[in-house]
Design an enzyme around this catalytic site. Structure first.
Site, PDB file in Angstrom:
ATOM      1  N   TYR A 148       0.863  -1.181   0.000  1.00 26.37           N
ATOM      2  CA  TYR A 148       0.000   0.000   0.000  1.00 26.37           C
ATOM      3  C   TYR A 148       0.891   1.221   0.000  1.00 26.37           C
ATOM      4  O   TYR A 148       1.857   1.297   0.772  1.00 26.37           O
ATOM      5  CB  TYR A 148      -0.890  -0.004   1.236  1.00 26.37           C
ATOM      6  CG  TYR A 148      -1.781   1.212   1.398  1.00 26.37           C
ATOM      7  CD1 TYR A 148      -1.513   2.163   2.385  1.00 26.37           C
ATOM      8  CD2 TYR A 148      -2.889   1.429   0.584  1.00 26.37           C
ATOM      9  CE1 TYR A 148      -2.316   3.288   2.554  1.00 26.37           C
ATOM     10  CE2 TYR A 148      -3.703   2.548   0.745  1.00 26.37           C
ATOM     11  CZ  TYR A 148      -3.409   3.471   1.731  1.00 26.37           C
ATOM     12  OH  TYR A 148      -4.205   4.588   1.883  1.00 26.37           O
ATOM     13  N   ASP A 243       9.352   2.839  -0.928  1.00 27.64           N
ATOM     14  CA  ASP A 243       8.357   3.570  -0.136  1.00 27.64           C
ATOM     15  C   ASP A 243       8.656   3.286   1.339  1.00 27.64           C
ATOM     16  O   ASP A 243       8.298   2.244   1.869  1.00 27.64           O
ATOM     17  CB  ASP A 243       6.944   3.107  -0.513  1.00 27.64           C
ATOM     18  CG  ASP A 243       5.911   3.828   0.328  1.00 27.64           C
ATOM     19  OD1 ASP A 243       4.701   3.615   0.096  1.00 27.64           O
ATOM     20  OD2 ASP A 243       6.305   4.596   1.238  1.00 27.64           O
ATOM     21  N   LYS A 271       5.043   9.916   8.176  1.00 25.28           N
ATOM     22  CA  LYS A 271       4.865   9.427   9.548  1.00 25.28           C
ATOM     23  C   LYS A 271       5.899   9.996  10.542  1.00 25.28           C
ATOM     24  O   LYS A 271       5.769  11.124  10.988  1.00 25.28           O
ATOM     25  CB  LYS A 271       4.863   7.893   9.539  1.00 25.28           C
ATOM     26  CG  LYS A 271       3.657   7.289   8.757  1.00 25.28           C
ATOM     27  CD  LYS A 271       3.659   5.782   8.783  1.00 25.28           C
ATOM     28  CE  LYS A 271       2.674   5.199   7.810  1.00 25.28           C
ATOM     29  NZ  LYS A 271       1.285   5.135   8.305  1.00 25.28           N
TER      30      LYS A 271
HETATM   31  P1  KE4 Z   1      -0.598   8.597   4.303  1.00 18.22           P
HETATM   32  O1  KE4 Z   1      -1.188   9.238   3.057  1.00 18.22           O
HETATM   33  O2  KE4 Z   1      -1.646   7.794   5.064  1.00 18.22           O
HETATM   34  O3  KE4 Z   1       0.155   9.588   5.185  1.00 18.22           O
HETATM   35  O4  KE4 Z   1       0.526   7.562   3.819  1.00 18.22           O
HETATM   36  C1  KE4 Z   1       0.180   6.579   2.895  1.00 18.22           C
HETATM   37  C2  KE4 Z   1       1.171   5.439   3.022  1.00 18.22           C
HETATM   38  C3  KE4 Z   1       2.157   5.313   2.067  1.00 18.22           C
HETATM   39  N1  KE4 Z   1       3.072   4.331   2.137  1.00 18.22           N
HETATM   40  C4  KE4 Z   1       3.058   3.437   3.153  1.00 18.22           C
HETATM   41  C5  KE4 Z   1       4.091   2.359   3.189  1.00 18.22           C
HETATM   42  C6  KE4 Z   1       2.071   3.525   4.164  1.00 18.22           C
HETATM   43  O5  KE4 Z   1       2.062   2.616   5.169  1.00 18.22           O
HETATM   44  C7  KE4 Z   1       1.107   4.536   4.101  1.00 18.22           C
HETATM   45  C8  KE4 Z   1      -0.018   4.665   5.119  1.00 18.22           C
HETATM   46  N2  KE4 Z   1      -0.102   3.643   6.091  1.00 18.22           N
HETATM   47  C9  KE4 Z   1      -1.403   3.373   6.621  1.00 18.22           C
HETATM   48  C10 KE4 Z   1      -1.286   2.247   7.648  1.00 18.22           C
HETATM   49  N3  KE4 Z   1      -1.058   1.011   7.042  1.00 18.22           N
HETATM   50  C11 KE4 Z   1      -2.049   4.590   7.213  1.00 18.22           C
HETATM   51  C12 KE4 Z   1      -3.228   4.330   8.109  1.00 18.22           C
HETATM   52  C13 KE4 Z   1      -4.495   4.828   7.497  1.00 18.22           C
HETATM   53  O6  KE4 Z   1      -4.663   4.690   6.270  1.00 18.22           O
HETATM   54  O7  KE4 Z   1      -5.325   5.337   8.289  1.00 18.22           O
END
Ligand code: KE4
Length: 433
Positions: A148, A243, A271
């Protein structure tokens, strides 16, 4: 035995939320759909603990999905943000802290010579793809099944995390014409990557991968997998993007690429570098990053990019992570937790695979020997996971509310927290075998 926790206020807030917010939440995984029951609403947090609006205390293994590696409301972070906000919250003009953050990222990541701040991991990956496409003048992208990378249209294909949690194959609203430019192949399968790049490499702008996957649950790369990706990308002149939104500054100060000593062409971050405030970043070699406006023709912008409050929180967090033995201690605490959970499941004769890399871990409820790709992860008994999650919640342990997510240990998790978690698990595992 667990004390039955009342979550009356959370239920009330959730009922109200559902009237004015889709699904009652601002991000799907928070709705507890995968595990059932109503989500808790948080009142405050400190260190390793969360406190819900009904006054229940939890040991927190979600840590806001990764950012809270130093624990909640760390005094250094609180002071940095308080000092910053007293001077104004946003200017739409540059500040010295943005340069300090960029210097810290460049210092921490050998492969990053230049970096652009954005406001989320999604923006970071979206932008990195655009740079790779603009630079290479090629249109296709390759991702890995179950990884993801946020909700950018090109990457909501066979995605993990919330998409997997909700069992959505992809997402409506992503035009087929665009989705067809994304190729998704199995993680940890070099021959699959080799044959796709042989066939389509002349059209593939980039490969984007979570070097250690967090979004199928935690999956480690097989030995030589990352090196193999790198050399295949070099041969086909394809940009390799790691990523590291989740793994950056998490698995080591220099992220997974330091841990595995494999350097990509570009890296996305998020993060932890915001210390809990909205943030993302993408960076890499100068030749690539100089494509980005206003240095180059690839457009990307953001009102709050490099926001002074997020920079203050991020800088304070990275300074804490630069201290002696931070990662050794995180690894030790996480190993004690993972090994303890493995033993407890074994004694209770509950078949699990526990994947841990550094302070990221997942308890997979599966009969498989190993979980090394999306198909393995999909064998999990999600009903048994839900019972585990509920039992742990009742005992004051807040795990990730989905089988396909990572758990996170922070610097604030104490021996006592780990012991309490293992005692709770001992109870719960007996009830779910
Ligand atoms: P954000 O757009 O949520 O800040 O980041 C997206 C993203 C991109 N790449 C990786 C490897 C990520 O894990 C994420 C976001 N992680 C999720 C948890 N698995 C965020 C939690 C959520 O969607 O509420």
């Amino acid at each position: 035995m667990s004390d039955k926790r009342t979550i009356t206020k959370s239920k009330k807030f959730f009922a109200n939320a559902r009237k004015v917010i889709p699904g009652g939440v601002n991000s799907p995984v928070r709705a507890f759909k995968a595990v059932g029951g109503d989500p808790i609403f948080i009142d405050h947090a400190a260190g390793s603990k969360l406190y819900d609006v009904d006054g229940n205390e939890y040991i927190d293994y979600v840590g806001s999905w990764g950012p809270m590696i130093c624990g909640h409301a760390h005094p250094d972070v609180v002071k940095a943000v308080s000092d910053a906000v007293a001077k104004g919250s946003s200017f739409g003009a540059s500040t010295e802290m943005e340069v300090e953050m960029a210097d810290m990222i460049v210092d921490g990541f050998q492969s990053i010579h230049m970096v652009r701040m954005v406001n989320s991991g999604t923006e970071a990956t979206m932008s990195a793809l655009r740079v790779a496409r603009g630079y290479s003048e090629k249109v296709k992208v390759i991702k890995l099944d179950g990884c993801y990378h946020g909700h950018g249209d090109s990457l909501l294909v066979k995605a993990g995390s919330g998409v997997e949690t909700l069992g959505l194959p992809d997402s409506p609203g992503v035009p087929a014409a665009l989705a067809n430019l994304t190729i998704s192949i199995p993680f940890n399968d070099l021959s699959a990557m080799e044959s796709v790049l042989e066939k389509e490499g002349d059209q593939v702008a980039c490969v984007i991968v979570e070097p250690v996957v967090g979004n199928m649950g935690v999956l480690a790369p097989e030995p030589e997998y990352l090196e193999g990706l790198k050399s295949l990308c070099e041969q086909s002149q394809t940009v390799l993007i790691f990523d590291e939104v989740m793994t950056g500054f998490r698995l080591a100060y220099g992220g997974a690429q330091e841990l595995y000593d494999v350097r990509p062409d570009m890296t996305t971050l998020g993060k932890i570098i915001g210390g809990g405030l909205p943030v993302g970043a993408y960076g890499g070699q100068v030749e690539l990053m100089n494509q980005v406006a206003p240095a180059g023709p690839v457009y990307q912008a953001g009102t709050l990019s490099g926001n002074p409050l997020a920079m203050a929180a991020g800088i304070a967090t990275l300074k804490l992570l630069k201290q002696e033995n931070v990662y050794e201690n995180l690894n030790q605490t996480s190993a004690k937790l993972a090994n303890g959970l493995k033993e407890i499941a074994w004694r209770a004769r509950v078949p699990v695979v526990i994947n841990r890399v550094g302070s990221m871990f997942t308890v997979f409820f599966t009969d498989e020997e190993r979980v090394k790709n999306y198909l393995d992860a999909k064998t999990c008994n999600t009903k048994r996971f839900s019972k585990f999650f509920a039992g742990m919640m009742e005992r004051g342990i807040y795990m990730a509310p989905s089988q396909f997510e990572a758990g996170f240990v922070s610097m604030a998790h104490s021996e006592e927290d780990i012991d309490k978690t293992l005692n709770a698990a001992e109870d719960v595992m007996k009830t779910i075998r």
